[in-house]
Design a protein around this motif. Structure first.
Motif, short mmCIF file in Angstrom:
data_model
loop_
_atom_site.label_atom_id
_atom_site.label_comp_id
_atom_site.label_asym_id
_atom_site.label_seq_id
_atom_site.Cartn_x
_atom_site.Cartn_y
_atom_site.Cartn_z
N ASN A 49 106.21 -9.81 -19.84
CA ASN A 49 107.46 -9.32 -19.25
C ASN A 49 107.58 -9.74 -17.79
N ARG A 59 108.60 -13.37 -17.75
CA ARG A 59 110.04 -13.48 -18.04
C ARG A 59 110.87 -13.12 -16.82
N ASP A 60 110.51 -12.00 -16.17
CA ASP A 60 111.24 -11.58 -14.97
C ASP A 60 111.14 -12.63 -13.86
N LEU A 117 110.61 -15.86 -14.19
CA LEU A 117 111.41 -17.04 -14.55
C LEU A 117 112.90 -16.76 -14.32
N THR A 118 113.34 -15.56 -14.65
CA THR A 118 114.75 -15.21 -14.45
C THR A 118 115.10 -15.23 -12.97
N THR A 141 115.10 -18.82 -11.71
CA THR A 141 116.31 -19.49 -12.19
C THR A 141 117.48 -19.16 -11.28
N SER A 142 117.63 -17.88 -10.97
CA SER A 142 118.71 -17.46 -10.09
C SER A 142 118.60 -18.13 -8.72
N ALA A 148 107.90 -16.65 -23.57
CA ALA A 148 109.01 -16.75 -22.62
C ALA A 148 109.74 -18.08 -22.72
N ASN A 200 112.66 -18.99 -24.02
CA ASN A 200 114.09 -19.02 -23.66
C ASN A 200 114.29 -18.99 -22.15
N GLU A 201 113.56 -18.09 -21.47
CA GLU A 201 113.67 -18.00 -20.03
C GLU A 201 113.20 -19.29 -19.36
N TYR A 202 112.15 -19.88 -19.91
CA TYR A 202 111.63 -21.13 -19.37
C TYR A 202 112.66 -22.26 -19.51
N TYR A 204 115.28 -21.80 -16.91
CA TYR A 204 114.67 -22.06 -15.60
C TYR A 204 114.49 -23.56 -15.37
#
Length: 154
Positions: free
Chosen positions: A43, A46-47, A49-50, A53-54, A110, A112-114, A117
């Protein structure tokens, strides 16, 4: 196979001993703790990477806007070049991070998040390249400057 009372007693006693020891309870707790720690780490990845990405998207947006700034003097060009250098250094760190986490991602964690990103980092690379062209490469190109003068005279 014949079952005799001594064999059953031995098997029952051995089985009870194997499954009801403090080591078994300790092992079960350690396994639960490990699963919890892994879940938390996934988790957190994932956080992270999110958030990354931002950040990459925000920096790309600013760089894209800087690409179209009218450079009125050399000080503005130097400021933008400095921002470009900082952005390039940050971009290179992101590329290193991608290499670092690649083995984890290859295991399907992770994913999808990757993917999102990595696309954002690729966009960041393009924005850096565009800005470098607009602020550093093209203004130093004689051919470009000649073409711009011809367009201005039309």
């Amino acid at each position: 196979m014949l079952s005799t009372k001594p064999n059953i007693d031995t098997l029952t006693h051995g089985l009870r001993k194997a499954v009801s020891t403090p080591e078994t309870a300790k092992s079960t707790k350690e396994q639960k703790d490990l699963v919890t720690a892994l879940s938390l780490a996934i988790n957190e990845l994932r956080d992270t990477l999110t958030k990354k990405t931002s950040g990459a998207k925000i920096v790309s947006t600013y760089l894209a806007k800087l690409t179209w700034v009218d450079i009125t003097d050399e000080k503005v060009r130097e400021t933008i070049a400095g921002l470009l250098d900082s952005s390039l250094a940050w971009y290179n760190l992101e590329l290193e991070y991608i290499q670092t986490i690649q083995p984890i991602i290859n295991n399907g964690l992770a994913a999808n998040e990757y993917k999102v990103y990595k696309e954002a980092v690729e966009d960041l690379g393009e924005a850096i390249s565009d800005l470098k062209s607009a602020v550093i490469t093209l203004p130093n190109s004689k051919e470009f400057n000649d073409a711009m003068k011809e367009l201005a005279n039309l």
